[in-house]
Design an enzyme around this catalytic site. Structure first.
Site, PDB file in Angstrom:
ATOM      1  N   LYS A   1       6.754   0.140   4.996  1.00 41.49           N
ATOM      2  CA  LYS A   1       7.365  -0.596   6.152  1.00 41.49           C
ATOM      3  C   LYS A   1       8.081  -2.081   5.801  1.00 41.49           C
ATOM      4  O   LYS A   1       9.099  -2.211   6.624  1.00 41.49           O
ATOM      5  CB  LYS A   1       5.889  -1.156   6.614  1.00 41.49           C
ATOM      6  CG  LYS A   1       4.884  -0.052   7.498  1.00 41.49           C
ATOM      7  CD  LYS A   1       3.459  -0.565   7.646  1.00 41.49           C
ATOM      8  CE  LYS A   1       2.469   0.454   8.375  1.00 41.49           C
ATOM      9  NZ  LYS A   1       1.325   0.215   8.453  1.00 41.49           N
TER      10      LYS A   1
ATOM     11  N   GLN B   1      -2.530  -4.706   7.821  1.00 39.55           N
ATOM     12  CA  GLN B   1      -2.689  -3.428   7.089  1.00 39.55           C
ATOM     13  C   GLN B   1      -4.244  -3.173   7.102  1.00 39.55           C
ATOM     14  O   GLN B   1      -5.179  -3.677   6.541  1.00 39.55           O
ATOM     15  CB  GLN B   1      -2.173  -3.058   5.771  1.00 39.55           C
ATOM     16  CG  GLN B   1      -2.009  -1.586   5.476  1.00 39.55           C
ATOM     17  CD  GLN B   1      -1.354  -0.673   6.232  1.00 39.55           C
ATOM     18  OE1 GLN B   1      -0.548  -1.264   6.968  1.00 39.55           O
ATOM     19  NE2 GLN B   1      -1.574   0.323   6.182  1.00 39.55           N
TER      20      GLN B   1
ATOM     21  N   ASP C   1       0.951  -3.783  16.343  1.00 42.62           N
ATOM     22  CA  ASP C   1       0.379  -2.364  16.066  1.00 42.62           C
ATOM     23  C   ASP C   1      -0.488  -2.123  17.597  1.00 42.62           C
ATOM     24  O   ASP C   1      -0.846  -0.951  17.519  1.00 42.62           O
ATOM     25  CB  ASP C   1      -0.765  -3.018  15.186  1.00 42.62           C
ATOM     26  CG  ASP C   1      -0.698  -2.249  13.785  1.00 42.62           C
ATOM     27  OD1 ASP C   1       0.089  -1.267  13.336  1.00 42.62           O
ATOM     28  OD2 ASP C   1      -1.112  -3.287  12.786  1.00 42.62           O
TER      29      ASP C   1
HETATM   30  N1  GUN Z   1      -3.687   1.817   8.354  1.00 44.24           N
HETATM   31  C1  GUN Z   1      -3.518   3.058   9.011  1.00 44.24           C
HETATM   32  N2  GUN Z   1      -2.548   3.260   9.806  1.00 44.24           N
HETATM   33  C2  GUN Z   1      -2.227   1.924  10.180  1.00 44.24           C
HETATM   34  C3  GUN Z   1      -1.373   1.257  11.070  1.00 44.24           C
HETATM   35  O1  GUN Z   1      -1.017   2.104  11.997  1.00 44.24           O
HETATM   36  N3  GUN Z   1      -1.520  -0.152  11.198  1.00 44.24           N
HETATM   37  C4  GUN Z   1      -2.249  -0.788  10.318  1.00 44.24           C
HETATM   38  N4  GUN Z   1      -2.077  -2.098  10.690  1.00 44.24           N
HETATM   39  N5  GUN Z   1      -2.931  -0.361   9.638  1.00 44.24           N
HETATM   40  C5  GUN Z   1      -2.983   1.041   9.452  1.00 44.24           C
END
Ligand code: GUN
Length: 305
Positions: free
Chosen positions: A54, A98, A121
């Site tokens: 990311k 995350q 998100d």
């Molecule tokens: N963990 C797995 N997928 C995601 C996501 O799309 N966003 C976040 N913040 N954590 C995750």
């Protein structure tokens, strides 16, 4: 019949290029650049890989990234204070914490502490409620990526039967909401569903997001259906040989038995190279949307949903 393979990697690359162009144009107009704060807690290896990807994609798009890593001894109060600091920071337009979080942290308390305007998100209660009631909102990145691929593959989704397998807050649930918003008839299967095969067999659209390798069999797929496989499961692949420590090498597979489904479906996403790259591209898109809202600029037309 052999299904068309939906190239999520290529589509995501195109979206990332469009985002980079839009970011550069806004910078030249004197608006500054979008900023994304990414918060990682603990040392979950999968989370570390996702966060690295990311951050790399963010930087490549010309978006400023702020990476924050906490030990898993961090307290909930410390994390909440940190989120409040990011909420107040004008150079941070998007905040991503995350998941998963360590067990002693109340996940919902952290998510709901993020300013809804910076919730790229789309997990905050306000954005979840807005999506469920048809109001504009941040949409979770993976379902947004799936919807983008589906609309491009199928055009208007109205009236189609869509079966979503998996009901998580991150993927399955918001995916079902999005499909409903696009006027699909939506069926949702989850781990207590008695006959998932029967629900999948009716579907013009299948979105597999259960996290169970090979769960969806080829003979569950309705001929001509469009199959979106969200699963990313690492499984042993003894056919690839052994690692130095004698354990079998591994490979990534989806939730769909790809080799069987590809002979029945009209179109299907591969794993890897399908939905995964779209998730990251949609995170960048949501960050640009957050930036535009916060600086009072209209979303560039080529990025509009
Ligand atoms: N963990 C797995 N997928 C995601 C996501 O799309 N966003 C976040 N913040 N954590 C995750």
């Amino acid at each position: 019949m052999t299904a068309r393979i939906i190239d999520g990697r290529a589509r995501a690359a195109q979206l990332r290029t469009d985002i980079k162009t839009a970011v550069s144009a806004m910078q030249q107009d004197g608006l500054g650049v979008p900023g994304l704060a990414v918060v990682l807690i603990g040392a979950d290896p999968a989370s570390e890989v996702y966060v690295r990807s990311k951050l790399r994609a963010t930087q490549e798009a010309g978006i400023e990234s702020f990476s924050h890593h906490f030990d898993d001894t961090v307290t909930q109060a410390e994390l909440l204070a940190f989120v409040h600091k990011l909420n107040a920071d004008p150079s941070v337009h998007g905040i991503l914490v995350q998941l998963p979080l360590p067990a002693h942290i109340d996940k919902l308390a952290i998510i709901n502490a993020i300013s809804p305007d910076k919730d790229v998100d789309g997990f905050h209660l306000e954005n979840v409620g807005r999506l469920a009631t048809g109001q504009s909102s941040f949409v979770p990145c993976t379902p947004l990526g799936c919807l983008t691929l589906l609309r491009e593959e199928l055009g208007d989704l109205r009236g189609m039967v869509a079966t979503v397998v998996g009901c998580s807050n991150i993927v399955g649930h918001p995916m079902a909401e999005l499909l409903l918003k696009d006027d699909c008839t939506v069926l949702i299967a989850h781990k207590f569903t008695r006959d998932t095969a029967a629900l999948v067999r009716q579907a013009d659209i299948v979105v597999a997001a259960a996290g169970v390798p090979g769960l969806i069999k080829g003979d569950w797929i309705k001929p001509g259906a469009c199959v979106i496989d969200v699963g990313i499961n690492r499984v042993p692949a003894p056919e690839k040989g052994l690692n130095a420590d004698g354990t079998p090498k591994t490979k990534l597979v989806g939730d769909v038995d790809f080799d069987a489904a590809v002979t029945v479906a009209n179109a299907i996403t591969p794993v890897p190279g399908g939905v995964g790259p779209m998730t990251i591209a949609c995170l960048l898109l949501n960050t640009v949307t957050a930036f535009c809202t916060q600086v009072g600029r209209e979303q560039p037309a080529n990025l509009a949903a």
